[in-house]
Write a protein that holds these residues in place. Structure first.
Motif, PDB file in Angstrom:
ATOM      1  N   SER A  69       0.807  -1.225   0.000  1.00 46.59           N
ATOM      2  CA  SER A  69       0.000   0.000   0.000  1.00 46.59           C
ATOM      3  C   SER A  69       0.839   1.273   0.000  1.00 46.59           C
ATOM      4  O   SER A  69       0.287   2.368  -0.062  1.00 46.59           O
ATOM      5  CB  SER A  69      -0.960   0.006   1.186  1.00 46.59           C
ATOM      6  N   ASN A  70       2.152   1.146   0.060  1.00 46.50           N
ATOM      7  CA  ASN A  70       3.034   2.320   0.070  1.00 46.50           C
ATOM      8  C   ASN A  70       3.713   2.569  -1.271  1.00 46.50           C
ATOM      9  O   ASN A  70       4.667   3.330  -1.341  1.00 46.50           O
ATOM     10  CB  ASN A  70       4.102   2.168   1.152  1.00 46.50           C
ATOM     11  N   ILE A  71       3.226   1.933  -2.340  1.00 44.70           N
ATOM     12  CA  ILE A  71       3.862   2.124  -3.641  1.00 44.70           C
ATOM     13  C   ILE A  71       3.691   3.569  -4.105  1.00 44.70           C
ATOM     14  O   ILE A  71       2.767   4.268  -3.681  1.00 44.70           O
ATOM     15  CB  ILE A  71       3.307   1.163  -4.714  1.00 44.70           C
ATOM     16  N   LEU A  72       4.584   4.007  -4.977  1.00 39.17           N
ATOM     17  CA  LEU A  72       4.416   5.300  -5.638  1.00 39.17           C
ATOM     18  C   LEU A  72       3.169   5.196  -6.508  1.00 39.17           C
ATOM     19  O   LEU A  72       3.059   4.301  -7.343  1.00 39.17           O
ATOM     20  CB  LEU A  72       5.636   5.626  -6.498  1.00 39.17           C
ATOM     21  N   PHE A  73       2.216   6.067  -6.273  1.00 41.02           N
ATOM     22  CA  PHE A  73       0.936   6.026  -6.984  1.00 41.02           C
ATOM     23  C   PHE A  73       0.448   7.462  -7.061  1.00 41.02           C
ATOM     24  O   PHE A  73      -0.233   7.956  -6.160  1.00 41.02           O
ATOM     25  CB  PHE A  73      -0.058   5.156  -6.187  1.00 41.02           C
ATOM     26  N   ASP A  74       0.829   8.170  -8.133  1.00 33.81           N
ATOM     27  CA  ASP A  74       0.514   9.591  -8.168  1.00 33.81           C
ATOM     28  C   ASP A  74       0.663  10.163  -9.575  1.00 33.81           C
ATOM     29  O   ASP A  74       1.344   9.597 -10.425  1.00 33.81           O
ATOM     30  CB  ASP A  74       1.439  10.350  -7.223  1.00 33.81           C
ATOM     31  N   SER A  75       0.043  11.301  -9.755  1.00 35.68           N
ATOM     32  CA  SER A  75       0.223  12.126 -10.937  1.00 35.68           C
ATOM     33  C   SER A  75       1.028  13.344 -10.488  1.00 35.68           C
ATOM     34  O   SER A  75       0.509  14.187  -9.755  1.00 35.68           O
ATOM     35  CB  SER A  75      -1.133  12.564 -11.497  1.00 35.68           C
ATOM     36  N   PRO A  76       2.311  13.410 -10.852  1.00 35.67           N
ATOM     37  CA  PRO A  76       3.146  14.509 -10.363  1.00 35.67           C
ATOM     38  C   PRO A  76       2.603  15.870 -10.769  1.00 35.67           C
ATOM     39  O   PRO A  76       2.085  16.037 -11.863  1.00 35.67           O
ATOM     40  CB  PRO A  76       4.502  14.258 -11.031  1.00 35.67           C
ATOM     41  N   MET A  77       2.732  16.815  -9.860  1.00 33.53           N
ATOM     42  CA  MET A  77       2.319  18.183 -10.153  1.00 33.53           C
ATOM     43  C   MET A  77       3.309  18.813 -11.131  1.00 33.53           C
ATOM     44  O   MET A  77       4.460  18.403 -11.207  1.00 33.53           O
ATOM     45  CB  MET A  77       2.284  19.001  -8.861  1.00 33.53           C
ATOM     46  N   ASN A  78       2.847  19.826 -11.843  1.00 36.16           N
ATOM     47  CA  ASN A  78       3.747  20.529 -12.756  1.00 36.16           C
ATOM     48  C   ASN A  78       4.693  21.433 -11.951  1.00 36.16           C
ATOM     49  O   ASN A  78       4.399  21.782 -10.802  1.00 36.16           O
ATOM     50  CB  ASN A  78       2.970  21.284 -13.837  1.00 36.16           C
ATOM     51  N   ILE A 165       1.862  -4.682  -9.201  1.00 34.80           N
ATOM     52  CA  ILE A 165       2.161  -3.303  -9.590  1.00 34.80           C
ATOM     53  C   ILE A 165       3.055  -2.694  -8.512  1.00 34.80           C
ATOM     54  O   ILE A 165       2.676  -2.664  -7.340  1.00 34.80           O
ATOM     55  CB  ILE A 165       0.867  -2.484  -9.750  1.00 34.80           C
ATOM     56  N   ALA A 166       4.240  -2.224  -8.913  1.00 36.14           N
ATOM     57  CA  ALA A 166       5.197  -1.649  -7.972  1.00 36.14           C
ATOM     58  C   ALA A 166       5.149  -0.112  -7.956  1.00 36.14           C
ATOM     59  O   ALA A 166       5.558   0.501  -6.975  1.00 36.14           O
ATOM     60  CB  ALA A 166       6.612  -2.117  -8.301  1.00 36.14           C
ATOM     61  N   SER A 167       4.655   0.497  -9.029  1.00 36.48           N
ATOM     62  CA  SER A 167       4.471   1.953  -9.054  1.00 36.48           C
ATOM     63  C   SER A 167       3.524   2.317 -10.187  1.00 36.48           C
ATOM     64  O   SER A 167       3.419   1.591 -11.174  1.00 36.48           O
ATOM     65  CB  SER A 167       5.801   2.698  -9.221  1.00 36.48           C
ATOM     66  N   VAL A 168       2.848   3.434  -9.991  1.00 33.94           N
ATOM     67  CA  VAL A 168       1.915   3.961 -10.998  1.00 33.94           C
ATOM     68  C   VAL A 168       2.111   5.473 -11.064  1.00 33.94           C
ATOM     69  O   VAL A 168       2.085   6.153 -10.035  1.00 33.94           O
ATOM     70  CB  VAL A 168       0.436   3.653 -10.636  1.00 33.94           C
ATOM     71  N   MET A 169       2.343   5.976 -12.276  1.00 35.22           N
ATOM     72  CA  MET A 169       2.399   7.428 -12.498  1.00 35.22           C
ATOM     73  C   MET A 169       1.596   7.741 -13.744  1.00 35.22           C
ATOM     74  O   MET A 169       1.545   6.931 -14.666  1.00 35.22           O
ATOM     75  CB  MET A 169       3.837   7.914 -12.663  1.00 35.22           C
ATOM     76  N   TRP A 170       0.974   8.900 -13.745  1.00 40.20           N
ATOM     77  CA  TRP A 170       0.167   9.300 -14.891  1.00 40.20           C
ATOM     78  C   TRP A 170       0.152  10.797 -15.051  1.00 40.20           C
ATOM     79  O   TRP A 170       0.426  11.536 -14.122  1.00 40.20           O
ATOM     80  CB  TRP A 170      -1.270   8.761 -14.758  1.00 40.20           C
ATOM     81  N   THR A 171      -0.129  11.216 -16.278  1.00 35.02           N
ATOM     82  CA  THR A 171      -0.369  12.626 -16.545  1.00 35.02           C
ATOM     83  C   THR A 171      -1.861  12.855 -16.344  1.00 35.02           C
ATOM     84  O   THR A 171      -2.664  11.915 -16.403  1.00 35.02           O
ATOM     85  CB  THR A 171       0.027  13.020 -17.985  1.00 35.02           C
TER      86      THR A 171
END
Length: 177
Positions: A69-78, A165-171
């Motif tokens: 539950s601590n995986i990187l899971f985010d849409s980075p801010m600009n 799934i080890a990490s999730v990033m999206w725009t």
């Protein structure tokens, strides 16, 4: 003018020649990944289950798909928004939220509206026990697209042979109205 044009042509020829030589020296093993049809099916099953978990609001199923539950899971801010937060609130803010997966799972589980995430142009690249999944997506709430963009997952094969799934990033782009 002719000298400028001649300089451009010579520079272009030199760069094209340098690029051609660089590709000639690439070792034969580059681009050869270790992948099996069984692993590809298993990764596709994770993708399918992820979409099902969102659509059915099944937080437990969703939790079985992530490494923890601590995986990187985010849409980075600009960068501009990061700078604003640093100036006004937190000088160490890096544009990523802590607890992104937990918040996402909570929102999915608590949503009263119909929700789904649709995937397009899915590309899986696997090399042994590591895989990357990349696709175009749209997040739909109550039949309306809320946001869309590119999403990437890093995945790993764990003990027992399952994929997580080890990490999730999206725009995150907003549709124009």
């Amino acid at each position: 003018m002719r000298r400028l044009l001649l300089a451009f042509v010579v520079t272009s020829l030199f760069l094209n020649s340098a690029n051609a030589n660089a590709t000639d020296t690439v070792p034969a093993y580059i681009g050869k990944h270790v992948a099996t049809p069984e692993d590809t099916r298993a990764i596709n099953k994770v993708i399918e289950d992820f979409q099902t978990a969102i659509k059915t609001k099944d937080r437990k199923l969703l939790s079985t798909l992530v490494l923890n539950s601590n995986i990187l899971f985010d849409s980075p801010m600009n960068p501009e928004d990061i700078e604003y937060v640093r100036d006004k609130h937190d000088t160490t803010f890096d544009g990523l939220r802590a607890g992104g997966y937990g918040e996402f799972a909570r929102v999915i589980g608590m949503s009263k509206e119909a929700i789904e995430e649709r995937f397009y142009n899915v590309k899986i690249t696997q090399d042994g026990n590591v895989a990357w999944v990349m696709f175009d997506y749209e997040f739909v709430r109550d039949g309306k697209t809320q946001n869309y963009g590119i999403e990437t997952w890093q995945m790993m094969k764990v003990i027992g042979g399952s994929w997580k799934i080890a990490s999730v990033m999206w725009t995150m782009n907003r549709p124009s109205t």
